[in-house]
Design a protein around this motif. Sequence first.
Motif, PDB file in Angstrom:
ATOM      1  N   LYS B 131     -22.997   7.391 -62.174  1.00 12.72           N
ATOM      2  CA  LYS B 131     -23.305   6.374 -60.859  1.00 12.72           C
ATOM      3  C   LYS B 131     -24.445   6.458 -61.192  1.00 12.72           C
ATOM      4  O   LYS B 131     -25.369   6.216 -62.409  1.00 12.72           O
ATOM      5  CB  LYS B 131     -23.837   6.781 -59.135  1.00 12.72           C
ATOM      6  N   ASP B 132     -25.437   4.711 -60.934  1.00 10.29           N
ATOM      7  CA  ASP B 132     -26.203   3.945 -60.780  1.00 10.29           C
ATOM      8  C   ASP B 132     -27.286   4.498 -60.741  1.00 10.29           C
ATOM      9  O   ASP B 132     -28.053   4.055 -59.251  1.00 10.29           O
ATOM     10  CB  ASP B 132     -26.336   2.687 -60.719  1.00 10.29           C
ATOM     11  N   VAL B 133     -27.676   5.879 -60.970  1.00 11.66           N
ATOM     12  CA  VAL B 133     -28.941   6.763 -60.955  1.00 11.66           C
ATOM     13  C   VAL B 133     -29.931   6.751 -61.818  1.00 11.66           C
ATOM     14  O   VAL B 133     -28.825   7.054 -63.008  1.00 11.66           O
ATOM     15  CB  VAL B 133     -28.538   7.590 -60.240  1.00 11.66           C
ATOM     16  N   HIS B 135     -31.290   9.551 -64.758  1.00 13.50           N
ATOM     17  CA  HIS B 135     -30.405  10.333 -65.555  1.00 13.50           C
ATOM     18  C   HIS B 135     -31.200  11.012 -66.008  1.00 13.50           C
ATOM     19  O   HIS B 135     -32.380  10.698 -66.506  1.00 13.50           O
ATOM     20  CB  HIS B 135     -29.527   9.801 -65.865  1.00 13.50           C
ATOM     21  N   GLY B 136     -30.395  12.595 -66.331  1.00 14.64           N
ATOM     22  CA  GLY B 136     -31.569  13.292 -66.934  1.00 14.64           C
ATOM     23  C   GLY B 136     -30.590  13.288 -68.074  1.00 14.64           C
ATOM     24  O   GLY B 136     -29.493  12.473 -68.705  1.00 14.64           O
ATOM     25  N   GLU B 137     -31.129  14.416 -69.014  1.00 12.78           N
ATOM     26  CA  GLU B 137     -30.356  14.892 -70.520  1.00 12.78           C
ATOM     27  C   GLU B 137     -29.644  16.485 -71.031  1.00 12.78           C
ATOM     28  O   GLU B 137     -30.180  16.911 -70.153  1.00 12.78           O
ATOM     29  CB  GLU B 137     -31.725  14.640 -71.301  1.00 12.78           C
ATOM     30  N   ILE B 138     -28.606  16.322 -71.338  1.00 13.34           N
ATOM     31  CA  ILE B 138     -28.323  17.249 -71.825  1.00 13.34           C
ATOM     32  C   ILE B 138     -29.130  17.982 -73.156  1.00 13.34           C
ATOM     33  O   ILE B 138     -29.023  16.867 -73.351  1.00 13.34           O
ATOM     34  CB  ILE B 138     -26.581  17.702 -71.810  1.00 13.34           C
ATOM     35  N   TYR B 162     -38.283  14.765 -65.681  1.00 12.39           N
ATOM     36  CA  TYR B 162     -38.950  16.204 -66.667  1.00 12.39           C
ATOM     37  C   TYR B 162     -39.488  15.213 -67.576  1.00 12.39           C
ATOM     38  O   TYR B 162     -41.072  15.375 -67.598  1.00 12.39           O
ATOM     39  CB  TYR B 162     -37.323  16.491 -67.589  1.00 12.39           C
ATOM     40  N   ASP B 193     -23.631  17.956 -65.689  1.00  7.90           N
ATOM     41  CA  ASP B 193     -25.581  16.375 -65.860  1.00  7.90           C
ATOM     42  C   ASP B 193     -25.175  15.304 -64.606  1.00  7.90           C
ATOM     43  O   ASP B 193     -25.649  15.089 -64.037  1.00  7.90           O
ATOM     44  CB  ASP B 193     -25.646  16.161 -66.897  1.00  7.90           C
ATOM     45  N   ILE B 194     -24.111  15.258 -64.402  1.00  7.60           N
ATOM     46  CA  ILE B 194     -23.744  14.128 -63.426  1.00  7.60           C
ATOM     47  C   ILE B 194     -24.013  14.991 -61.884  1.00  7.60           C
ATOM     48  O   ILE B 194     -24.283  13.812 -60.747  1.00  7.60           O
ATOM     49  CB  ILE B 194     -22.151  13.170 -63.507  1.00  7.60           C
TER      50      ILE B 194
END
Lengths: 391, 391
Positions: B131-133, B135-138, B162, B193-194
């Motif tokens: 979604k359009d939020v 985003h963190g990372e892997i 982070y 992550d999602i």
Amino acid sequence: MTRLLWIALLVCTTGVAQTTDDSKRASTNVPEAEYPRVHSDLRVTFQVKVPDAHKVQVRIWSDEKLYDMTRAEDGTWSVTIPPMVPGFHYYGLVIDGAEVNDPGSETFYGAGHLSSGIEIPEAGVDFYAIKDVPHGEIRQLRYYSEVTQSWRRAFVYTPPDYDINLKARYPVLLLLHGGGEDERGWVVQGRTDIIMDNLIAEKKTVPMIIVMDAMYAHKPGESAPPVTLPPGSPGTIHIAVPPTYSEVVTKDLIPTVDKRYRTLADRDHRAIAGLSMGAAYAMQVGLGNLDSFSYFGSFSGTVMRDLNVETSYGGVFKDGADFNKKCHLMFIAAGTAEQSRLEAARHAREELDKVGVKYVAFDSVGTAHEWLTWRRDLHEFAPLLFHESNH
Amino acid sequence: MTRLLWIALLVCTTGVAQTTDDSKRASTNVPEAEYPRVHSDLRVTFQVKVPDAHKVQVRIWSDEKLYDMTRAEDGTWSVTIPPMVPGFHYYGLVIDGAEVNDPGSETFYGAGHLSSGIEIPEAGVDFYAIKDVPHGEIRQLRYYSEVTQSWRRAFVYTPPDYDINLKARYPVLLLLHGGGEDERGWVVQGRTDIIMDNLIAEKKTVPMIIVMDAMYAHKPGESAPPVTLPPGSPGTIHIAVPPTYSEVVTKDLIPTVDKRYRTLADRDHRAIAGLSMGAAYAMQVGLGNLDSFSYFGSFSGTVMRDLNVETSYGGVFKDGADFNKKCHLMFIAAGTAEQSRLEAARHAREELDKVGVKYVAFDSVGTAHEWLTWRRDLHEFAPLLFHESNH
């Protein structure tokens, strides 16, 4: 009797486990797979169980050869093929006419699908081997493209000190894959993080951020022209209309990277390179945006065959002296065992000579159109980056 | 005549492209693959070209069924199977007795090899949709294990803020895969992550770091006992002697994570959970190291079948009131369509009731032993974490 039977069983077991020869499991196998196995002379034995097949073959993409496998009574098919060239080779099993993966191999995205691959070790060479040095990270970056109206994924290498020197800013290399591959190519097949961690530990390169993006891109309603792939693939793939990918890079990717990471966000600290079809995109995007990039790399680019210093890329090379002022590095590489790409590279260098454009030539000795060539290219290219600028 | 021929060709083309039905390419396909296709009623059509095969079948792991495919004149085999249950299903093509990947599918590490998989969409549910939020990372973390004397790889989820709140420190969840899977499971099949990005955007969970490690571990000279896998796999795999993996976690992984990331490095801010075989390891590692962990999750753990509050895990549950003081959360989940795991979970809950150990029960309605169950588990579990501690 019982004792004899036990001895017979033990002999059989030993035979199955292949402990009597000097072969080793390929490093590209999944953990529990004993096959394929690489012999000390680099012959390779493939084995798979397909009880009811008519015909099973191994196809090695890089030498364009098909090897027939032989069926044993239990339905296991196997073949030992002549010594392979060191490096990374895509391959497939052809079962009754269909090319499929070897269940014993990891999978690698190439030619538009997930393929099997085998790493043939290169004696005495360890620049792409994991070592006891500080390690950077590969990060998965999700970004929304306004150009394509879709979510995209790139991988980003951050150097070992990125999370330690929290005020440091880094130059950026955009690194593109080949036709049929995707953003995973440089991460997995290319071993980019390992090569860079080793170079940085040896102080042979400036720490940098490397962005590995996929060139697939089309605007809503736009269709990219088909690109023909080698056998074993879905036949054709659709990469991107190059101007569309160029827009993705300049309007979506670069702004996202500059926002998300501590970059040095100017042309003096931005490089672009790609392999094979990625070389064509790197030149198109990079030379078409000299306000954004000043270092350029073509690894095994067929596109170099058509280079014309008068007309190519809007005549950017025409005034050699002027181009040399704008360009910190033009790097043109090919493997000596990939004849057509080597000729293309030589043609491009001759063209650039005509107008006095400076470049660095690198010929990877003995390697073909495969990832060992490109690993070596990165290993030569990265140390040349970001010296001329005020880093 | 010519005109009629053209019309005939057009009709054929339309037929091949499957535009006359309402099916769509599965989202788990590689970009250029038109098959498999999911129909609006969740029937699925599989298709593959194997010109010379005797027999081609599709095997869906979750329902343990084999479906025969039918050959067309051009050597294309296809079958449409009854509606599938929403979620993520591993599958394979069985060509003349050998299970191989569908070239049309992405690959997913399960049952000890890279397998095909298909996502069956779940109507009206979007907690695992991008979604359009923010985003963190892997991130890919390479670390050296002194215990196993080898380089290992884990994936680390870092939340969206982070790299923005550079002084913030975060609690840590260690999340383990199932038997036959590896550290990629929660990243790819799990969509961790999602799910987390969405939960964090909705302020339903505390931002946290999630470490996804592989349980495979053995010391030099040590051999892990074989674990039998379902059909379609290499047969057996060797995970780890559980105490060895526990040592890897406490001596190598936790210290590395606490050094490399801005963690809250104490038991109050550390959780451990796993799915299926990973639940067994999570309990073994977590309950065996109460000085390191205080939140525990078992997702579809067969291990729960044998729980005995008097004797299990060194009698840690025996004094329920004492355990409740040490444990911030015990979460026991299973899908209602995986009977043996559901019974195991119910047995464990009854056992814990005997001594008054508090727990949270979650039954995933209608789902079986597959990733939709575990995505839902994570979605329920994460919001319960790290509230009781002084975050």
